[in-house]
Design an enzyme around this catalytic site. Structure first.
Site, PDB file in Angstrom:
ATOM      1  CB  CYS A 117      29.081  14.611  33.376  1.00 35.81           C
ATOM      2  SG  CYS A 117      29.442  15.487  34.926  1.00 35.81           S
ATOM      3  CE1 TYR A 166      -4.272   4.456   7.603  1.00 37.01           C
ATOM      4  CE2 TYR A 166      -3.760   2.366   8.642  1.00 37.01           C
ATOM      5  CZ  TYR A 166      -3.779   3.749   8.667  1.00 37.01           C
ATOM      6  OH  TYR A 166      -3.307   4.417   9.778  1.00 37.01           O
ATOM      7  CB  CYS A 208      30.944  20.116  36.605  1.00 31.90           C
ATOM      8  SG  CYS A 208      31.031  18.352  36.202  1.00 31.90           S
ATOM      9  CB  CYS A 214      31.873  17.326  32.630  1.00 30.97           C
ATOM     10  SG  CYS A 214      30.323  18.271  32.572  1.00 30.97           S
ATOM     11  CE  LYS A 267       4.499   5.690   7.192  1.00 29.39           C
ATOM     12  NZ  LYS A 267       4.318   7.117   7.421  1.00 29.39           N
ATOM     13  CD  GLU A 278      -2.337  -1.333   2.852  1.00 27.03           C
ATOM     14  OE1 GLU A 278      -2.416  -0.279   3.512  1.00 27.03           O
ATOM     15  OE2 GLU A 278      -2.763  -2.432   3.248  1.00 27.03           O
ATOM     16  CG  ASP A 292       3.549  13.171   4.392  1.00 24.07           C
ATOM     17  OD1 ASP A 292       4.300  14.025   3.901  1.00 24.07           O
ATOM     18  OD2 ASP A 292       3.508  12.930   5.613  1.00 24.07           O
ATOM     19  CB  CYS A 335      27.197  18.070  36.536  1.00 26.54           C
ATOM     20  SG  CYS A 335      27.418  18.944  34.960  1.00 26.54           S
ATOM     21  CE  LYS A 390       9.251   7.608   6.557  1.00 27.50           C
ATOM     22  NZ  LYS A 390       7.976   8.333   6.762  1.00 27.50           N
TER      23      LYS A 390
END
Length: 660
Positions: free
Chosen positions: A410, A215, A397, A394, A112, A110, A114, A415, A302
């Site tokens: 981290c 559908y 920190c 990090c 698809k 089928e 949109d 932090c 897709k």
């Protein structure tokens, strides 16, 4: 003044004629009368209904016109699966999925569409609700707006309960014409259609030529296969996509279908963003089952994602509330698929290494699934620039990072970035939903040192904000009210808001229903490593059990829970009512006809179900009661014939009072 018999018969005759003409025009595309004749008949029916309101039915053709009354779009729980589909981005991925299925399996292939996913719910042949997909479990009731779409049947020749899934869309030509008139145009037909279907006045929706393809149908007694389902829906007057095909499992036929539909895509009068392949046999579907997110018996292919080229200007590292570090490419803004992209997530160091990505590289960026921006490849290297490396400390920190799997973290719970993330997560709409305490206000409170942990939200004196610009008496009162209101959030909401990894709303609900209905039971299970209380619950895996156990054993988490408990938040689920209602608990009810006090009649069904009763769609000798309203019809005759107790509306209201 009530309508006499001749007026009633005239209205009925006009309604039948107009339904037929609407079907010919909107579904078949071959009208048998001209616009003037159609408009004349519709005007006459409308005049009769205005003069005699009792003649207006929920499935009247005049409902297509809409009204000027504003709608609030209440939420309604879905009664059928409304899951997403697993995705494939190449024919090979579809073929791999197909080969895992039983030999000789028949498929539907089928387009698809949109558009906007919608579920149409029919009772005794009349459209009762049209509900958006929402989160898959609960959607918005947009029935009044959907009734204005000519290709949606308002009445079908089927007496049971039926749910129908479909896709509402706006044809390309109509999108182009409407978009030209807008001050701020929409990027694509789907977004415009989504905006239209949520307009508050259905008359505005009626002026836009929205369409639908259905559908999937969910019958009380399911047909043997998907082909029969579609044939039945077509016979009922639903509009089906004519490009749907059925084929046996086979690589050659599948590739031919994908190639042909891909080539024809641009010539279609509507947008499609892919193709869908589904197992036809409903018995095979049941055997294959579902994951938490999608059915195993279907897959969406897709089309190649829209893409564009741009340059990476820099790469920043963001720290989330759990400490996870995520690199984000800041790119020269580029338009892709109708939206402008300037930030692209790079996921982790492994992804960067795979791309061999450097700052200054020219890259191809796509929108995967037409939604998520992603760097697909480096088109032109910034010669001499090293491959980007995430920092070993990090950036917020300075703590040494911790590596777990493909990700870096981290480890410092204190932090600043993690604190900000936890606080903003806690107050969010899907968590504690603290009204009037938004992200900007929270940033200000953190910056000033007023709030550093979630319990501070309930301890801080918001009157102190009066000395700062932008915080008037009214705004402060609204913030205080929002905070106080959030104290009443249920246990499940509080648990989710704590931000424990992998502990979302559905998981929390499953565990509470399993018996973990207060925080002390959760803490005891975690402290004594009773993992079985978590991972033996259907739908809860070992990784979730480990995550919950580790989080609840954290001294900081235990401190926060105790502080929030003292602040008055709920840490125990409300006990469910177990009282026995003599007329309802364990009794089966069938509801038919229309009522004065229950409009729509689903309100009567809700009253039955919340008292422990069960609502059935048809009458049999096993039915305990038939609630019969005006125009009860054949179900009343059958109830009398088989000896079922018939209850009118007056007696029903008395029974409700008796069982309070």
């Amino acid at each position: 003044m009530a309508a006499d018999r001749s007026r009633s018969e005239e209205a009925g005759h006009l309604a039948e004629l107009l339904r037929q003409y609407q079907y010919e025009y909107y579904v078949l595309g071959h009208p048998s009368v001209g616009d003037l004749e159609y408009d004349r008949l519709l005007a006459r029916l409308s005049a009769l209904e205005n003069e005699f309101p009792e003649l207006k039915k929920p499935d009247s053709p005049t409902q297509r016109v809409g009204s000027d009354l504003e709608s609030g779009f209440p939420e309604i729980a879905h009664t059928v699966p409304v899951l997403s589909l697993d995705k494939a981005y190449s024919p090979e991925e579809v073929i791999t999925w197909m080969k895992k299925l039983p030999e000789g399996t028949e498929f539907s292939a089928e387009q698809k569409i949109d558009g906007i996913s919608i579920v149409l719910y029919y009772e005794e042949g009349v459209l009762q609700h049209a509900v958006t997909r929402g989160n898959g479990f609960v959607g918005n009731d947009v029935t009044d707006n959907v009734r204005t779409i000519g290709s949606v049947p308002l009445r079908i020749p089927y007496n049971g309960s039926l749910a129908v899934r479909g896709e509402i869309y706006l044809p390309k030509q109509a999108f182009a014409a409407i978009n030209q008139t807008l001050e701020v145009p929409f990027a694509n037909p789907r977004n415009l259609a989504a905006g239209i279907i949520r307009r508050k006045q259905s008359r505005e929706v009626a002026s836009v030529p929205l369409e639908i393809f259905v559908y999937e149908g969910f019958f009380e007694v399911p047909p043997p296969d998907h082909k029969t389902v579609l044939e039945q829906l077509k016979e009922f007057g639903f509009r089906l996509n004519p490009h749907t095909e059925f084929m046996p499992a086979g690589e050659e036929a599948l590739r031919r279908f994908i190639e042909r539909e891909t080539q024809n895509r641009l010539r279609l009068p509507y947008e499609i963003d892919g193709l869908v392949f589904k197992v036809s046999s409903l018995r095979d579907r049941d055997a294959l089952g579902y994951t938490e997110h999608h059915p195993k018996w279907a897959i969406a292919y897709k089309f190649e994602s829209p893409s564009g080229e741009t340059v990476v200007e820099r790469i920043d590292v963001q720290i989330g509330r759990t400490g996870r570090m995520t690199p984000v490419a800041r790119v020269v803004p580029v338009e892709i698929g109708g939206s402008v992209i300037s930030n692209v997530t790079l996921h982790n160091q492994d992804y960067i290494d795979m791309l061999e990505l450097s700052v200054g590289d020219r890259v191809q960026v796509s929108k995967r699934g037409d939604v998520i921006p992603a760097v697909e490849q480096v088109v032109e290297k910034n010669e001499g620039a090293p491959i980007y490396r995430m920092p070993d400390r990090c950036p917020e920190c300075g703590a040494d990072i911790r590596i777990s799997g493909a990700h870096r973290y981290c480890p410092d719970y204190n932090c600043p970035a993690q604190k900000r993330g936890r606080l903003k997560f806690f107050i969010g709409r899907d968590q504690m939903n603290i009204e009037n305490l938004g992200g900007e206000t929270m940033d200000f409170l953190i910056e000033k040192g007023f709030i550093s942990s979630v319990e501070d939200i309930y301890l801080f004196d918001y009157n102190r904000l009066a000395e700062y610009d932008g915080f008037g008496e009214k705004k402060i009162a609204l913030i205080r009210n929002g905070v106080e209101k959030s104290r009443k959030q249920p246990f499940a909401k509080v648990l989710v808001s704590l931000g424990i990894p992998e502990l979302g709303p559905k998981t929390v609900s499953l565990l509470i229903d399993s018996g973990l209905n207060n925080i002390d039971l959760w803490l005891d299970a975690a402290k004594n490593r009773k993992k079985e209380l978590f991972d033996t619950v259907k739908g809860i895996g070992s990784s979730i059990a480990d995550s919950v156990t580790e989080a609840l054993n954290s001294p900081e988490m235990m401190r926060v829970i105790e502080a929030l408990r003292k602040a008055g938040l709920s840490f125990e689920a409300e006990k469910k009512e177990t009282a026995v209602n003599v007329h309802f608990t364990g009794r089966s009810w069938c509801v038919t006809g229309s009522f004065d006090a229950f409009k729509p009649r689903d309100l009567a069904k809700i009253e039955i179900e919340k008292r422990g009763g069960r609502v059935v769609s048809s009458v049999s000798a096993k039915t305990d009661y038939l609630l019969a309203g005006h125009d009860a019809g054949s179900k009343l005759d059958k109830a009398v014939a088989v000896g079922v107790s018939v209850i009118d509306e007056k007696r029903f209201l008395e029974m409700l009072k008796e069982d309070q």
